[in-house]
Motif scaffolding. Sequence first.
Motif, PDB file in Angstrom:
ATOM      1  N   LEU A   1      38.892  50.588  45.661  1.00  0.00           N
ATOM      2  CA  LEU A   1      39.451  49.281  46.039  1.00  0.00           C
ATOM      3  C   LEU A   1      39.800  48.473  44.792  1.00  0.00           C
ATOM      4  O   LEU A   1      40.851  47.820  44.727  1.00  0.00           O
ATOM      5  CB  LEU A   1      38.455  48.511  46.916  1.00  0.00           C
ATOM      6  N   ALA A   2      38.919  48.546  43.770  1.00  0.00           N
ATOM      7  CA  ALA A   2      39.196  47.838  42.511  1.00  0.00           C
ATOM      8  C   ALA A   2      40.473  48.366  41.866  1.00  0.00           C
ATOM      9  O   ALA A   2      41.280  47.600  41.323  1.00  0.00           O
ATOM     10  CB  ALA A   2      38.009  47.993  41.565  1.00  0.00           C
ATOM     11  N   LYS A   3      40.675  49.674  41.952  1.00  0.00           N
ATOM     12  CA  LYS A   3      41.896  50.268  41.388  1.00  0.00           C
ATOM     13  C   LYS A   3      43.141  49.837  42.154  1.00  0.00           C
ATOM     14  O   LYS A   3      44.203  49.609  41.553  1.00  0.00           O
ATOM     15  CB  LYS A   3      41.771  51.792  41.383  1.00  0.00           C
ATOM     16  N   ILE A   4      43.024  49.729  43.482  1.00  0.00           N
ATOM     17  CA  ILE A   4      44.147  49.251  44.302  1.00  0.00           C
ATOM     18  C   ILE A   4      44.540  47.836  43.870  1.00  0.00           C
ATOM     19  O   ILE A   4      45.723  47.522  43.692  1.00  0.00           O
ATOM     20  CB  ILE A   4      43.775  49.274  45.804  1.00  0.00           C
ATOM     21  N   ILE A   5      43.532  46.990  43.673  1.00  0.00           N
ATOM     22  CA  ILE A   5      43.805  45.599  43.269  1.00  0.00           C
ATOM     23  C   ILE A   5      44.428  45.566  41.874  1.00  0.00           C
ATOM     24  O   ILE A   5      45.400  44.843  41.637  1.00  0.00           O
ATOM     25  CB  ILE A   5      42.504  44.767  43.312  1.00  0.00           C
ATOM     26  N   MET A   6      43.901  46.379  40.959  1.00  0.00           N
ATOM     27  CA  MET A   6      44.416  46.381  39.587  1.00  0.00           C
ATOM     28  C   MET A   6      45.819  46.967  39.488  1.00  0.00           C
ATOM     29  O   MET A   6      46.551  46.694  38.538  1.00  0.00           O
ATOM     30  CB  MET A   6      43.469  47.154  38.666  1.00  0.00           C
TER      31      MET A   6
END
Length: 709
Positions: free
Chosen positions: A123-128
């Motif tokens: 999820l953090a990668k999706i946001i980044m």
Amino acid sequence: MTKLQYILKATQLNENSIKNTLSLLDEDATIPFISRYRKEQTGGLDEVKIGLIVKHKLAFEELEKRKQTILKAIEEQGQLTDVLRDKIEKTSDLAILEDIYLPYKKKRKTKASVARELGLEPLAKIIMAQQDNSVESSADRFVKGDVSSIDKALEGARFIIAEWINENEYVRKKIRRLYSRKASIKSTIIKSKKEEESAQKYQQYFDWEEPLYKTPSHRLLAILRAEKEGFVRVKIEADKEEALDMIDDTIIKNNASSSCSDQIFKAGEDAYKRLLQPAIANEILKEAKLKADEKAIEVFSNNLRQLLLASPLGEKRVLAIDPGFKSGCKVVCLDEKGDLKHNENIYPHPPQREVTPAIKKIKSLVNAYKIEAIAIGNGTASRETEAFIKKIAFTSDIQVFVVNEAGASVYSASKVAREEFPNYDVTVRGAVSIGRRLSDPLAELVKIDPKSIGVGQYQHDVDQTLLKNELDTVVMSCVNTIGVNVNTASAPLLSYVSGIGKTIAENIVAYRTKEGSIQSRAELKKVPRLGNKAFEQSAGFFRIRDGKNPLDNSAVHPERYQLVEQITKDLGITLSNLIANKDAISKINKQKYITDEVGLPTLEDIIKELEKPGVDPREKARVFEFAKDITKIEDLKAGMKLPGLVNNITNFGCFVDIGIKQSGLVHISKLANKFVSDPNEVVKLNQQVMVTVVEVDLQRKRIQLSMID
């Protein structure tokens, strides 16, 4: 970057000079030896510049050592790429090196690591990636198990993003630059401590704020001491909004979706508050503290150098007095070599007031031991003892000196003192130290830990390893500048001679005790463990008076004796007739003796020594008179003009001994009729000055003085 390139960039010194100096250092040559006897190789670098090379040499070696540790750690993780290796190897800044390593550092349990365990890193990668227009919808897919809601999922992802932001070397570089240029230091009183009497000396820091880069070293050290003692809280801060803008500009893309950018902004706030701000603030404060330490150590070093090179009386028979009231005055008699010949007590002051017997005893001792000078310690009852001694009618001209006794009590209780005087108590040893300080300050003060001598500022607050290394360098420099009489010097003094050290120094003392005396520099090779290398490094700094070779009492190195012999042969005179013979020396054709090894600098040094061999460069001690009617702080009045001796120099001014227990402060603004940036431009330690009393604070026992005419 090679060691040579690193030092060249840091010092801007001549490349060949650095290269040759490094070569000499690798051969275990000392700074005094290199600066004095290898001028052709270094291009005439002095001790300060050679010391700078040594400093950056050690810094480079520490950097390289850290690089190897980091490379090994990353390699063990299986993450060391050729690009990363190259990046690490090319880094020349330790802070940037640590930034590169930060993502690979083993971490304790963090909010980010917990979020990863919950499976929120995707999820953090999706946001980044900053392309998702509905982050909440994406987050909904991660709501399961311990992740109870969308908000919890987003919070966990932000913790991971915050860690990434904290580990971003470009972000850290920008925040570090912001703090370097614009950080302020702020101190506030801990309310429960405000009324404590011991807190009042820090009163100006109860509510203090200023730019950190403008904070002078002495003020920073005072603030940090107040914090250490628990009176104030200290914060290092920079503009939060400016810092957050820097993070956003680095992390958030121009085409980022608003949904993603909102989450990244929140993560940036969290990263700054929880991770970046504390770390960078601590790093910047640590850097400022190091600079303050270096400045304070520089002040201490300058003072120590001046104190060690203070004027000696020379080889005279001295009667030394450690003054006191109730316990009496301890009196010792020393011969020309400083050896103890007699000791006893006199009681000329209250409560005993045995004035007449004390006068008779002093006169008797002066006559019996053919005393030439009297040394009185400047502690309790000093002025009263000085007045008492000056009333005595001696049959010969006896000079009376007041001697700074700071550190004498430390020496008297030391192992060195116990070994020198195993059968005498601390009072006798202290009085001996006072007398010897008059004869030769350098020879006596090397026995005492420099921190106990009482010159400098905040010496107990600075980095103790840095302080010790610098002070040892100063002591060695002073000892080798003056030269050492190998037949009279103590083991502590001998240990500071270039290339000698504690063990060989003790061996020299043992050898001369057994043999009676050392007759030549060449004989030193018979001393156990004093091999060829130690002899090369030390020989030129030893002095042998009335020895077989007159050059043994000079700074001419034995490796150049053959050259001097050739000069005498060419001039057609003996060595004895050449020494101190200005006419003969003026006829030396310098160009004739220049070779690949011996250049003009060495020849000029040799000729200078031939003109005045073995001459002590220090001025002789002079008697100083304090104002007769001023013996205590209560005698002072504003406007009085008094003679005094400078006894300490700091960044903010100097302290002056005016003959009472308390020294007065001449603030830097009161040193001269012009702007003064460095007190050393105006005053030197032990300098005799005239001062005007500006203010007397009886309650706090503080005296403000002025040297403005």
